[in-house]
Write a protein that holds these residues in place. Structure first.
Motif: not given
Length: 181
Positions: A63-79, A153-159
């Motif tokens: 589970p990735l709490p950061n929205k950008r991380d979740a979107e990046i992983r979903a895109k990487l899996k989809a393509d 530390e980067l605000p609103a940023t994931g992994h």
């Protein structure tokens, strides 16, 4: 270092803090790390059993709490990029790549990283405050214990830090200064 791994069993961590963060992980991740630490000789077997809880990190389902991380992983899996990267990373087999890395990262260390002396060069850590893989609270503790660590530390940023706009330039400028042409 970009969101470097931390080992929950490092002696420099307060036991209650490390346990609190460890217990927030998925059960399969807790078990995979526990086996990596206490019984590394059976890690490959453990991870290969479908009936045992195993690592969501290895499976790519954390589970990735950061929205950008979740979107990046979903895109990487989809393509198909996620699968390609996994195949590239495991060319020598999953045991020689992921599992051996887990044994090193979460195994028993012969020293406490928070007791290291100041190195002859600057040390920088960049960490997202919404990182779902490396607990930010433990990175903060490391930075508070090692005064020679330059912590960013980067605000609103994931992994996944590489797609953060301008971060590459910021890192280079931090490490090498502004080069005038």
């Amino acid at each position: 270092m970009m969101a470097p791994v931390v080992n929950y069993w490092w002696p420099g961590f307060p036991a209650d803090l490390a346990a609190e963060v460890y217990n927030k992980q998925e059960v399969g991740d807790q078990w995979a790390l526990r086996v990596s630490h206490y019984a590394p000789g059976i890690l490959h077997w453990w991870m290969d059993q479908s009936w045992l809880p195993t690592s969501t990190v290895v499976a790519g389902t954390t589970p990735l709490p950061n929205k950008r991380d979740a979107e990046i992983r979903a895109k990487l899996k989809a393509d198909g990029t996620f699968q390609q990267k996994m195949e590239l990373a495991t060319q020598q087999g999953i045991h020689e790549s992921y599992y051996r890395d887990m044994m090193v990262m979460f195994g028993k260390w012969e020293f406490d990283p928070m007791s290291l002396p100041k190195p002859p060069c600057p040390v920088h850590i960049w960490q997202g405050d919404e990182d779902g893989l490396v607990p930010v609270v433990l990175q903060r503790h490391i930075a508070s214990r090692l005064s020679w660590v330059n912590y960013h530390e980067l605000p609103a940023t994931g992994h996944f830090l590489s797609p953060v706009p301008g971060l590459g330039d910021t890192v280079l400028q931090t490490l090498f200064g502004n080069a005038k042409q």
